[in-house]
Write a protein that holds these residues in place. Structure first.
Motif, mmCIF file in Angstrom:
data_model
loop_
_atom_site.group_PDB
_atom_site.id
_atom_site.type_symbol
_atom_site.label_atom_id
_atom_site.label_comp_id
_atom_site.label_asym_id
_atom_site.label_seq_id
_atom_site.Cartn_x
_atom_site.Cartn_y
_atom_site.Cartn_z
ATOM 1 N N ALA A 1 -8.057 -3.146 -64.962
ATOM 2 C CA ALA A 1 -8.848 -3.926 -64.018
ATOM 3 C C ALA A 1 -10.330 -3.599 -64.167
ATOM 4 O O ALA A 1 -11.171 -4.495 -64.206
ATOM 5 N N SER B 1 -7.507 -9.437 -66.028
ATOM 6 C CA SER B 1 -8.174 -10.623 -65.499
ATOM 7 C C SER B 1 -9.128 -10.213 -64.393
ATOM 8 O O SER B 1 -8.955 -9.182 -63.750
ATOM 9 N N SER B 2 -10.138 -11.037 -64.197
ATOM 10 C CA SER B 2 -11.102 -10.802 -63.131
ATOM 11 C C SER B 2 -11.485 -12.139 -62.523
ATOM 12 O O SER B 2 -11.374 -13.186 -63.160
ATOM 13 N N GLY C 1 -11.504 -5.035 -67.404
ATOM 14 C CA GLY C 1 -11.640 -6.485 -67.288
ATOM 15 C C GLY C 1 -12.926 -6.872 -66.586
ATOM 16 O O GLY C 1 -13.643 -7.771 -67.019
ATOM 17 N N ALA C 2 -13.245 -6.191 -65.505
ATOM 18 C CA ALA C 2 -14.486 -6.468 -64.788
ATOM 19 C C ALA C 2 -15.685 -6.111 -65.649
ATOM 20 O O ALA C 2 -16.658 -6.863 -65.723
ATOM 21 N N ARG D 1 -17.584 -9.837 -58.593
ATOM 22 C CA ARG D 1 -16.484 -9.972 -59.543
ATOM 23 C C ARG D 1 -15.470 -8.883 -59.240
ATOM 24 O O ARG D 1 -15.813 -7.724 -59.091
ATOM 25 N N TYR D 2 -14.192 -9.301 -59.132
ATOM 26 C CA TYR D 2 -13.092 -8.387 -58.843
ATOM 27 C C TYR D 2 -12.147 -8.333 -60.033
ATOM 28 O O TYR D 2 -11.716 -9.378 -60.534
ATOM 29 N N GLY D 3 -11.793 -7.126 -60.462
ATOM 30 C CA GLY D 3 -10.767 -6.953 -61.474
ATOM 31 C C GLY D 3 -9.411 -6.914 -60.792
ATOM 32 O O GLY D 3 -9.255 -6.289 -59.749
#
Length: 149
Positions: free
Chosen positions: A12, A67-68, A15-16, A80-82
């Motif tokens: 996560a 994914s983010s 990804g972010a 933006r969130y992972g």
């Protein structure tokens, strides 16, 4: 297959980070895409899905689908969130992925359009740290719909 919590957290975060740093895919030995719609539950849990394809990596290290989600605009301040990641099966066949996660301490996501990045990434050990190596990335707008609860 679920990824252990520590690896999922690394995915996560990667990804972010990749959404900000890497941009388009750096290498191409696979592909990844996010579906055009996802869901968001009342508690803020976001669910995204899509497909990926990859061949066996030439170096050791797990391959993951991260994914983010980007919420907000540049004018109002975007966040933006992972989301949690899943282990990829790199056998040359197309597979589906599903990632779920909650937005951190920021604004709760609402149904509507969001910026999503899906990343197929291999974690490669360098200097004792697992560093992400991007295999493929897909970034586009996705429509979040209310989850059936």
């Amino acid at each position: 297959m679920r990824v252990p919590l520590v690896a999922a957290g690394a995915v996560a975060a990667a990804g972010a980070l990749l959404a900000v740093v890497a941009g388009p895919a750096a290498a191409s030995s696979g592909s990844v895409s996010a579906d055009p719609t996802g869901t968001v539950s009342r508690d803020g849990t976001i669910t995204l899905s899509g497909t990926y394809r990859c061949t066996a990596p030439t170096s050791p290290g797990p391959v993951l689908v991260a994914s983010s989600v980007g919420i907000g605009s540049a004018d109002s301040g975007s966040v933006r969130y992972g989301l949690n990641g899943v282990a990829a099966q790199c056998d040359g066949a197309e597979h589906t992925w599903v990632n779920r996660g909650r937005a951190g301490s920021g604004p709760a996501p609402a149904a509507g359009p969001v910026d999503v990045q899906a990343t197929l990434v291999q974690l490669v050990m360098r200097g004792g740290l697992p560093l992400p190596s991007v295999i493929a990335a897909d970034r586009h707008q996705v429509e979040l719909r209310p989850a059936a609860e």
